[in-house]
Design an enzyme around this catalytic site. Structure first.
Site, PDB file in Angstrom:
ATOM      1  N   LYS A  11       0.842  -1.209   0.000  1.00  0.00           N
ATOM      2  CA  LYS A  11       0.000   0.000   0.000  1.00  0.00           C
ATOM      3  C   LYS A  11       0.868   1.247   0.000  1.00  0.00           C
ATOM      4  O   LYS A  11       2.028   1.226   0.426  1.00  0.00           O
ATOM      5  CB  LYS A  11      -0.952   0.025   1.212  1.00  0.00           C
ATOM      6  CG  LYS A  11      -0.264   0.054   2.599  1.00  0.00           C
ATOM      7  CD  LYS A  11       0.152   1.414   3.108  1.00  0.00           C
ATOM      8  CE  LYS A  11       0.864   1.333   4.454  1.00  0.00           C
ATOM      9  NZ  LYS A  11       1.777   2.445   4.720  1.00  0.00           N
ATOM     10  N   MET A 101       5.524   0.490   3.185  1.00  0.00           N
ATOM     11  CA  MET A 101       4.501  -0.020   2.270  1.00  0.00           C
ATOM     12  C   MET A 101       3.743  -1.205   2.876  1.00  0.00           C
ATOM     13  O   MET A 101       3.040  -1.932   2.175  1.00  0.00           O
ATOM     14  CB  MET A 101       5.113  -0.396   0.923  1.00  0.00           C
ATOM     15  CG  MET A 101       5.776   0.802   0.248  1.00  0.00           C
ATOM     16  SD  MET A 101       6.145   0.536  -1.490  1.00  0.00           S
ATOM     17  CE  MET A 101       4.548   0.840  -2.237  1.00  0.00           C
ATOM     18  N   ALA A 102       3.883  -1.374   4.201  1.00  0.00           N
ATOM     19  CA  ALA A 102       3.115  -2.349   4.974  1.00  0.00           C
ATOM     20  C   ALA A 102       3.289  -3.788   4.498  1.00  0.00           C
ATOM     21  O   ALA A 102       2.324  -4.561   4.461  1.00  0.00           O
ATOM     22  CB  ALA A 102       1.634  -1.960   5.002  1.00  0.00           C
ATOM     23  N   GLY A 103       4.530  -4.149   4.168  1.00  0.00           N
ATOM     24  CA  GLY A 103       4.802  -5.511   3.697  1.00  0.00           C
ATOM     25  C   GLY A 103       4.492  -6.571   4.743  1.00  0.00           C
ATOM     26  O   GLY A 103       3.920  -7.620   4.431  1.00  0.00           O
ATOM     27  N   ASP A 138      -2.394  -1.704  10.287  1.00  0.00           N
ATOM     28  CA  ASP A 138      -2.463  -1.734   8.818  1.00  0.00           C
ATOM     29  C   ASP A 138      -2.991  -3.066   8.281  1.00  0.00           C
ATOM     30  O   ASP A 138      -3.202  -3.199   7.073  1.00  0.00           O
ATOM     31  CB  ASP A 138      -1.067  -1.499   8.205  1.00  0.00           C
ATOM     32  CG  ASP A 138      -0.602  -0.055   8.347  1.00  0.00           C
ATOM     33  OD1 ASP A 138      -1.405   0.803   8.775  1.00  0.00           O
ATOM     34  OD2 ASP A 138       0.570   0.210   8.028  1.00  0.00           O
TER      35      ASP A 138
HETATM   36  P1  ATP Z   1       4.293   0.001   7.772  1.00  0.00           P
HETATM   37  O1  ATP Z   1       4.169   0.599   6.407  1.00  0.00           O
HETATM   38  O2  ATP Z   1       3.101  -0.844   8.152  1.00  0.00           O
HETATM   39  O3  ATP Z   1       4.704   0.949   8.829  1.00  0.00           O
HETATM   40  P2  ATP Z   1       6.782  -1.123   6.871  1.00  0.00           P
HETATM   41  O4  ATP Z   1       6.408  -1.409   5.462  1.00  0.00           O
HETATM   42  O5  ATP Z   1       7.579   0.109   7.120  1.00  0.00           O
HETATM   43  O6  ATP Z   1       5.458  -1.095   7.727  1.00  0.00           O
HETATM   44  P3  ATP Z   1       7.462  -3.880   7.203  1.00  0.00           P
HETATM   45  O7  ATP Z   1       8.076  -4.268   5.899  1.00  0.00           O
HETATM   46  O8  ATP Z   1       6.075  -4.320   7.446  1.00  0.00           O
HETATM   47  O9  ATP Z   1       7.576  -2.306   7.445  1.00  0.00           O
HETATM   48  O10 ATP Z   1       8.441  -4.427   8.322  1.00  0.00           O
HETATM   49  C1  ATP Z   1       8.667  -3.833   9.559  1.00  0.00           C
HETATM   50  C2  ATP Z   1       9.493  -4.807  10.408  1.00  0.00           C
HETATM   51  O11 ATP Z   1       8.661  -5.917  10.726  1.00  0.00           O
HETATM   52  C3  ATP Z   1      10.698  -5.387   9.655  1.00  0.00           C
HETATM   53  O12 ATP Z   1      11.845  -4.695   9.990  1.00  0.00           O
HETATM   54  C4  ATP Z   1      10.751  -6.832  10.091  1.00  0.00           C
HETATM   55  O13 ATP Z   1      11.761  -7.041  11.051  1.00  0.00           O
HETATM   56  C5  ATP Z   1       9.414  -7.112  10.774  1.00  0.00           C
HETATM   57  N1  ATP Z   1       8.618  -8.177  10.099  1.00  0.00           N
HETATM   58  C6  ATP Z   1       7.945  -9.155  10.702  1.00  0.00           C
HETATM   59  N2  ATP Z   1       7.311  -9.941   9.819  1.00  0.00           N
HETATM   60  C7  ATP Z   1       7.562  -9.443   8.614  1.00  0.00           C
HETATM   61  C8  ATP Z   1       7.190  -9.818   7.287  1.00  0.00           C
HETATM   62  N3  ATP Z   1       6.426 -10.896   7.044  1.00  0.00           N
HETATM   63  N4  ATP Z   1       7.612  -9.052   6.273  1.00  0.00           N
HETATM   64  C9  ATP Z   1       8.372  -7.950   6.531  1.00  0.00           C
HETATM   65  N5  ATP Z   1       8.792  -7.578   7.751  1.00  0.00           N
HETATM   66  C10 ATP Z   1       8.391  -8.303   8.790  1.00  0.00           C
END
Ligand code: ATP
Length: 300
Positions: A11, A101-103, A138
């Site tokens: 997202k 991007m809420a991966g 999210d």
């Molecule tokens: P948001 O946009 O929701 O704030 P983000 O995209 O910045 O999140 P994510 O990629 O969701 O961040 O990862 C944040 C942290 O969560 C990572 O540093 C990782 O250690 C942990 N994590 C736990 N499970 C997962 C997963 N399946 N994929 C990615 N990161 C994960």
């Protein structure tokens, strides 16, 4: 059925309005989520016990134990069903890790859909949404997909109609940014400057631009209250955003808590052009194009 694979999108936030800090440590938000065509894939295979393996882009930065959000989702679903189901999860990552991007939330949503199918639970979407809200702010949107406005912590969702396809360019950065650190930086500067924090409201011009599919108007309305904090923690992002604006992006903003930067283009051809030009400018680790809105988790 022995194995289920679910494809789930990333997202970008089109509006992220951050209200005052609440007593429970969260902020009230207005969060306009938009699912875009960058996908992770989660395969759930029946077995005893829980395991997870992560493959692909930056896989080494994702935990392969119970800290993985997809494992937490599978455990929460089994708990809801009152049974000790087992599953082996394989996650193929394309969504940038810690990229705003809420991966992780996407993988959790995909695991809920995959395990619901694999274990033959047949839980309705409302039950999955309830479990999702407990997993993270999210995750409910990651189950829904499309475009939606979220209030509360972002988990109370209303879907929005978008009058057309939007074309995007994403500049991926080296290394992630911790969402918690970005919120803490936002709170710190607000406190230091004594800034009056308005109650967050959805932007009417932004919602109208979305409804009409007017990319030009939308580009001018994109706003992210976390952007100053992300730029303070990663000053090089200012140059990335500026490079996109100079090259004709209709709008440019940090995605969520960053460090991914999002640029809105006029058309698919314009997005391709902008991506090439940004790639050549050397302001990002990688530059990719995508479109939105796209549906939420889909069994493939
Ligand atoms: P948001 O946009 O929701 O704030 P983000 O995209 O910045 O999140 P994510 O990629 O969701 O961040 O990862 C944040 C942290 O969560 C990572 O540093 C990782 O250690 C942990 N994590 C736990 N499970 C997962 C997963 N399946 N994929 C990615 N990161 C994960």
């Amino acid at each position: 059925m022995n194995s289920v694979t679910v494809r789930v999108p990333a997202k970008v936030n089109l509006q992220l309005a951050v209200g005052p800090l609440r007593d429970d440590g969260f902020h009230d938000l207005v969060n306009v989520f938009h699912a875009v065509s960058i996908f992770d894939e989660v395969t759930a295979t029946a077995r005893t016990g829980m395991s997870v393996r992560v493959e692909g882009d930056s896989a080494d930065q994702v935990p392969e134990d119970d800290d993985n959000l997809a494992v937490q989702a599978a455990l929460a679903l089994a708990g809801h069903a009152g049974r000790s189901y087992g599953v082996s999860l394989v996650i193929r990552k394309s969504i940038p890790v810690a990229g705003g991007m809420a991966g992780g939330s996407a993988d959790a949503a995909a695991a809920l859909v995959a395990c619901n199918e694999l274990w033959g639970l047949g839980l309705p979407p409302d039950d999955l949404l309830e479990i999702a809200a407990d997993l993270g702010s999210d995750v409910p949107f990651a189950l829904l997909g499309g475009t939606a406005v979220g209030t509360g912590r972002g988990e109370r969702l209303t879907s929005l109609e978008v009058g057309g396809t939007l074309h995007w360019v994403f500049a991926l950065a080296d290394g992630g940014l911790s969402t918690a650190r970005v919120y803490a930086e936002c709170d710190r500067t607000r406190e230091a400057t004594g800034e009056q924090i308005a109650w967050p409201r959805a932007s009417d011009p932004l919602l109208a631009a979305l409804r009409e599919g007017d990319a030009k108007a939308l580009g001018a309305e994109l706003v992210n209250d976390l952007q100053p904090a992300a730029l303070a923690l990663r000053p090089s992002l200012a140059r990335t955003l500026e490079a996109g604006r100079e090259r004709g992006a209709l709008g440019a903003l940090v995605s969520g808590s960053g460090p991914t930067c999002a640029f809105l283009a006029e058309s698919e051809a314009h997005a391709e052009e902008l991506a090439l030009s940004l790639g050549a400018a050397g302001v990002a680790r990688d530059v990719i194009t995508a479109h939105g809105p796209v549906p939420g988790p889909t069994v493939v």
